[in-house]
Design an enzyme around this catalytic site. Sequence first.
Site, PDB file in Angstrom:
ATOM      1  N   PHE A 152       0.854  -1.183   0.000  1.00 10.28           N
ATOM      2  CA  PHE A 152       0.000   0.000   0.000  1.00 10.28           C
ATOM      3  C   PHE A 152       0.894   1.238   0.000  1.00 10.28           C
ATOM      4  CE2 PHE A 152      -3.799   2.402   0.780  1.00 10.28           C
ATOM      5  CZ  PHE A 152      -4.820   1.549   0.397  1.00 10.28           C
ATOM      6  N   GLN A 193      -6.677  15.305   4.420  1.00  9.19           N
ATOM      7  CA  GLN A 193      -6.175  14.613   3.239  1.00  9.19           C
ATOM      8  C   GLN A 193      -7.222  14.639   2.123  1.00  9.19           C
ATOM      9  OE1 GLN A 193      -5.446  10.142   3.162  1.00  9.19           O
ATOM     10  NE2 GLN A 193      -3.377  10.951   2.995  1.00  9.19           N
ATOM     11  N   HIS A 211      -8.316  13.256  -1.710  1.00 12.62           N
ATOM     12  CA  HIS A 211      -8.116  12.226  -2.713  1.00 12.62           C
ATOM     13  C   HIS A 211      -8.345  12.879  -4.073  1.00 12.62           C
ATOM     14  CE1 HIS A 211      -8.504   8.528  -4.945  1.00 12.62           C
ATOM     15  NE2 HIS A 211      -8.074   7.866  -3.887  1.00 12.62           N
ATOM     16  N   LEU A 231     -15.675   8.056  -4.175  1.00  7.53           N
ATOM     17  CA  LEU A 231     -14.280   7.832  -4.523  1.00  7.53           C
ATOM     18  C   LEU A 231     -14.117   6.950  -5.759  1.00  7.53           C
ATOM     19  CD1 LEU A 231     -11.651   7.875  -2.094  1.00  7.53           C
ATOM     20  CD2 LEU A 231     -11.653   5.655  -3.150  1.00  7.53           C
ATOM     21  N   GLU A 239      -7.604   4.806  -7.204  1.00  7.96           N
ATOM     22  CA  GLU A 239      -6.364   5.067  -7.921  1.00  7.96           C
ATOM     23  C   GLU A 239      -6.157   4.068  -9.068  1.00  7.96           C
ATOM     24  OE1 GLU A 239      -4.985   5.816  -4.342  1.00  7.96           O
ATOM     25  OE2 GLU A 239      -4.507   7.833  -5.014  1.00  7.96           O
ATOM     26  N   ARG A 276      -0.709  11.241  -4.830  1.00  2.00           N
ATOM     27  CA  ARG A 276      -2.013  11.866  -4.590  1.00  2.00           C
ATOM     28  C   ARG A 276      -1.951  13.379  -4.489  1.00  2.00           C
ATOM     29  NH1 ARG A 276      -5.340   8.351  -0.026  1.00  2.00           N
ATOM     30  NH2 ARG A 276      -5.548   6.508  -1.325  1.00  2.00           N
ATOM     31  N   HIS A 335     -11.039  13.636   2.166  1.00  2.00           N
ATOM     32  CA  HIS A 335     -11.077  12.205   2.449  1.00  2.00           C
ATOM     33  C   HIS A 335     -10.859  11.866   3.925  1.00  2.00           C
ATOM     34  CE1 HIS A 335     -10.887   8.017   1.458  1.00  2.00           C
ATOM     35  NE2 HIS A 335      -9.607   7.882   1.711  1.00  2.00           N
ATOM     36  N   ARG A 373      -1.740  11.417   6.486  1.00  2.00           N
ATOM     37  CA  ARG A 373      -1.903  10.030   6.925  1.00  2.00           C
ATOM     38  C   ARG A 373      -1.492   9.059   5.823  1.00  2.00           C
ATOM     39  NH1 ARG A 373      -6.805   6.206   6.022  1.00  2.00           N
ATOM     40  NH2 ARG A 373      -6.944   7.483   4.160  1.00  2.00           N
TER      41      ARG A 373
HETATM   42  C1  LIG Z   1     -14.160   5.611   1.374  1.00  2.00           C
HETATM   43  C2  LIG Z   1     -13.189   5.431   2.515  1.00  2.00           C
HETATM   44  C3  LIG Z   1     -12.306   4.360   2.522  1.00  2.00           C
HETATM   45  C4  LIG Z   1     -11.390   4.194   3.563  1.00  2.00           C
HETATM   46  N1  LIG Z   1     -10.524   3.127   3.534  1.00  2.00           N
HETATM   47  C5  LIG Z   1      -9.626   2.951   4.547  1.00  2.00           C
HETATM   48  C6  LIG Z   1      -8.738   1.833   4.578  1.00  2.00           C
HETATM   49  O1  LIG Z   1      -8.774   0.979   3.685  1.00  2.00           O
HETATM   50  N2  LIG Z   1      -7.845   1.713   5.586  1.00  2.00           N
HETATM   51  C7  LIG Z   1      -7.779   2.630   6.590  1.00  2.00           C
HETATM   52  O2  LIG Z   1      -6.947   2.476   7.468  1.00  2.00           O
HETATM   53  N3  LIG Z   1      -8.625   3.693   6.606  1.00  2.00           N
HETATM   54  C8  LIG Z   1      -9.554   3.882   5.623  1.00  2.00           C
HETATM   55  N4  LIG Z   1     -10.404   4.955   5.659  1.00  2.00           N
HETATM   56  C9  LIG Z   1     -10.450   5.786   6.880  1.00  2.00           C
HETATM   57  C10 LIG Z   1     -11.151   5.013   8.017  1.00  2.00           C
HETATM   58  O3  LIG Z   1     -12.176   4.230   7.466  1.00  2.00           O
HETATM   59  C11 LIG Z   1     -11.753   5.934   9.080  1.00  2.00           C
HETATM   60  O4  LIG Z   1     -10.804   6.852   9.495  1.00  2.00           O
HETATM   61  C12 LIG Z   1     -12.202   5.115  10.299  1.00  2.00           C
HETATM   62  O5  LIG Z   1     -13.036   4.072   9.898  1.00  2.00           O
HETATM   63  C13 LIG Z   1     -12.898   5.952  11.341  1.00  2.00           C
HETATM   64  O6  LIG Z   1     -13.332   5.105  12.392  1.00  2.00           O
HETATM   65  P1  LIG Z   1     -13.910   5.659  13.771  1.00  2.00           P
HETATM   66  O7  LIG Z   1     -14.192   4.504  14.631  1.00  2.00           O
HETATM   67  O8  LIG Z   1     -13.015   6.722  14.278  1.00  2.00           O
HETATM   68  O9  LIG Z   1     -15.268   6.387  13.333  1.00  2.00           O
HETATM   69  P2  LIG Z   1     -16.566   5.843  12.541  1.00  2.00           P
HETATM   70  O10 LIG Z   1     -16.439   4.481  12.025  1.00  2.00           O
HETATM   71  O11 LIG Z   1     -16.899   6.929  11.576  1.00  2.00           O
HETATM   72  O12 LIG Z   1     -17.656   5.784  13.674  1.00  2.00           O
HETATM   73  C14 LIG Z   1     -18.173   6.918  14.312  1.00  2.00           C
HETATM   74  C15 LIG Z   1     -19.262   6.471  15.262  1.00  2.00           C
HETATM   75  O13 LIG Z   1     -19.656   7.570  16.068  1.00  2.00           O
HETATM   76  C16 LIG Z   1     -21.060   7.638  16.127  1.00  2.00           C
HETATM   77  N5  LIG Z   1     -21.411   9.027  16.414  1.00  2.00           N
HETATM   78  C17 LIG Z   1     -20.926  10.142  15.837  1.00  2.00           C
HETATM   79  N6  LIG Z   1     -21.470  11.231  16.404  1.00  2.00           N
HETATM   80  C18 LIG Z   1     -22.304  10.785  17.367  1.00  2.00           C
HETATM   81  C19 LIG Z   1     -23.168  11.424  18.305  1.00  2.00           C
HETATM   82  N7  LIG Z   1     -23.289  12.757  18.361  1.00  2.00           N
HETATM   83  N8  LIG Z   1     -23.892  10.650  19.142  1.00  2.00           N
HETATM   84  C20 LIG Z   1     -23.809   9.299  19.085  1.00  2.00           C
HETATM   85  N9  LIG Z   1     -23.003   8.651  18.232  1.00  2.00           N
HETATM   86  C21 LIG Z   1     -22.270   9.396  17.388  1.00  2.00           C
HETATM   87  C22 LIG Z   1     -21.531   7.116  14.797  1.00  2.00           C
HETATM   88  O14 LIG Z   1     -22.861   6.675  14.879  1.00  2.00           O
HETATM   89  C23 LIG Z   1     -20.536   5.985  14.587  1.00  2.00           C
HETATM   90  O15 LIG Z   1     -20.988   4.848  15.277  1.00  2.00           O
HETATM   91  C24 LIG Z   1     -11.331   5.132   4.622  1.00  2.00           C
HETATM   92  C25 LIG Z   1     -12.215   6.204   4.624  1.00  2.00           C
HETATM   93  C26 LIG Z   1     -13.142   6.370   3.578  1.00  2.00           C
HETATM   94  C27 LIG Z   1     -14.050   7.554   3.610  1.00  2.00           C
END
Ligand SMILES: Cc1cc2nc3c(=O)[nH]c(=O)nc-3n(C[C@H](O)[C@H](O)[C@H](O)COP(=O)(O)OP(=O)(O)OC[C@H]3O[C@@H](n4cnc5c(N)ncnc54)[C@H](O)[C@@H]3O)c2cc1C
Lengths: 80, 595
Positions: free
Chosen positions: B119, B240, B242, B252, B255, B286, B353, B398
Amino acid sequence: MLREDYERLRWRCIRRGLLEVDLALTRFLDQGFAGLDDEEQQAFAELADMEDHDLWHLISGQAECDDPRLAPIVAMLRKS
Amino acid sequence: MSIPVLKFDAVIVGAGGAGLRSAIQLSEAGLKTAVLSKVFPTRSHTVAAQGGVAASLGNSEEDHWHWHMYDTVKGSDWLGDQDAIEFMCRKANEVVVELEHYGMPFDRTDNGKIYQRPFGGHMSNFGEKPVRRSCAAADRTGHAMLHAMYQRNVKANTQFFVEWMALDLIRDSEGAVVGVTAMEMETGQVVIFHTRATIFATGGAGRIYYSSTNAFINTGDGLGMAARAGIPLEDMEFWQFHPTGVAGAGVLITEGVRGEGGILRNSSKERFMERYAPNAKDLASRDVVSRAMATEIKEGRGCGAGKDYVLLDITHLDPATIMKRLPGIREISIQFAGVDPIKEPIPVVPTCHYQMGGIPTNYSGRVVIPQGGDLAVPVPGFYAGGECACASVHGANRLGTNSLLDLLVFGKSAGDSAVEDLKGGSAHRDLPADAAEKSLSRINALDNRKGGANVHETRLAMQRTMQDHAGVFRFGDMLKQGVSKILEVEKAARQMEIKDKSQVWNTARVEALEMENLIEVAKATMISAEARKESRGSHVRDDAADTPEFPNGRNDKEWLKHTLFFPQEGNKITYKPVNMKPLSVETIALKTRSY
Ligand SMILES: Cc1cc2nc3c(=O)[nH]c(=O)nc-3n(C[C@H](O)[C@H](O)[C@H](O)COP(=O)(O)OP(=O)(O)OC[C@H]3O[C@@H](n4cnc5c(N)ncnc54)[C@H](O)[C@@H]3O)c2cc1C
């Protein structure tokens, strides 16, 4: 559909895990949903309950829907 | 008015990867734990992650956490804290293997080990050549991760509050966090969660931009709540982008499309990347591609009526190749751009992103703020992990697959820290008398205001302002104007009106409350970006160009420091030094970042 049920359904359409599904369902709520009869609205709600990846595969045509109740709605989601 | 109080040892706001990982630690330690989420846990945005999670398991070839650490420091353009980065890279194998034990169906090698793929930015031997470090579960890594951890939590008796929205952080007179207020969407009832530990895992805020790859749910609620409670936000200028999100929709386009021969073109059909990167052309990194696109658009060579996108052209490729090698791309393009890419090019723009900044924490997941002379004092009872937190491991940029790792490592360590701090069974601190006041008055204002700003229009004005003034390529004068514009939008956001006044299932109200969080993040981003007069990682300014004294425009003499933005103190900015001291190894010395 009762206001309350519609609003619950709306939330479950506009806050998805995949942006693709957010966009497709929001668009349909705004454009096609009101024209559905009760049963069709119920079928749409069932689709909205699916997991994001599975639903996106149906909407985008990467998978086929073999449930005769849901298939017409899937077809509309694809076209809209 | 008396507000119901629910008592828990710990409340976790967020049921994505970070929140679920924290909850396992707390529930398995026997603590009474509540997890709040706006949506069913497995619909959290983590579900969108496909690329994988980084860990130097060395299953496919030799690898080492120290090499991973080097890549992460370099990727961060030296703004990442080296203690936290060492901690994360050393813990990677442990958390990935744990996940395997929770039932995560990782792809496997022939001999049954976790399969690993290369990656961008992940190298062996301190930047020598690409290494296979990413662990994935087909193209559903995030999905599988959420399912495995949700099941584990169900077994451990974690209590889930689904379709509940946390509204505000509750701090007592000494500044300790004693819980949150939250609203049950189904009833509209506001409740106090009175706790000994509060963990934020609310994910990112990518929806501050007009064009974003993030799902609609990423409204930065944790950051908004922290900001309103006087907690500063760290390094918010770093986002970041994309290069290829579908114009207008944001979805998205991987790439891989350029990898298969896709070409970027401007309004005169010119393959403009030849001018910016004569060798790599459309396959340049990127940030280089994103900036070239932004320059074309700024200089009037964009396409369409608004001249605001460029074209990604694959019409010269064999349709069979498109269908076989780029599954899903044609469907995305037809659905969201209204063009069949076999016949017509896809409109694309650089698209927001990932949020590198967030709520300041140390590597143990404790939220830390400046106090007296000390720049990183833990706030009692408050922890954060995942995209809403800034540990800071991603610094100014990142690396792909490092955010799933971040949420596992820091989700876990935030949980562990809370367990440690609660040992000995200290009593709940008292709730302040006005614990729910702030939330109730925000809701009342929304319910009673007439003739206020429209929520949808206000959000659009914010997103446009962020996109135009603090996008992928930044200009001093545009940032200055951006600051005044975003402060104008903030005024509107403080005066929003909703038509629906119902108590039960009022989604308009929820969207308005989300907007109040988004604007906090947008403002922090714009003001922090205007203030940082250098280029570093994802923050690239036209007036901080590449010179022999400051390669890539990076100025370590003045700007090797983290931004802290205090919205409650007149939008004040202070800075704190980057931690250049790892836990056990030598400092990874400053160098120009080039690949
Ligand atoms: C299209 C895409 C592809 C990606 N691919 C990768 C990858 O392959 N590898 C990688 O390392 N990263 C990747 N990322 C980044 C990564 O997915 C995210 O940074 C990560 O999943 C965030 O996880 P989290 O647990 O912090 O938040 P999230 O999974 O976003 O969860 C947030 C949680 O908070 C809750 N919440 C928010 N506000 C409130 C509130 N006020 N009250 C109650 N609940 C609330 C939501 O309901 C949810 O349950 C990608 C991002 C995108 C957009």
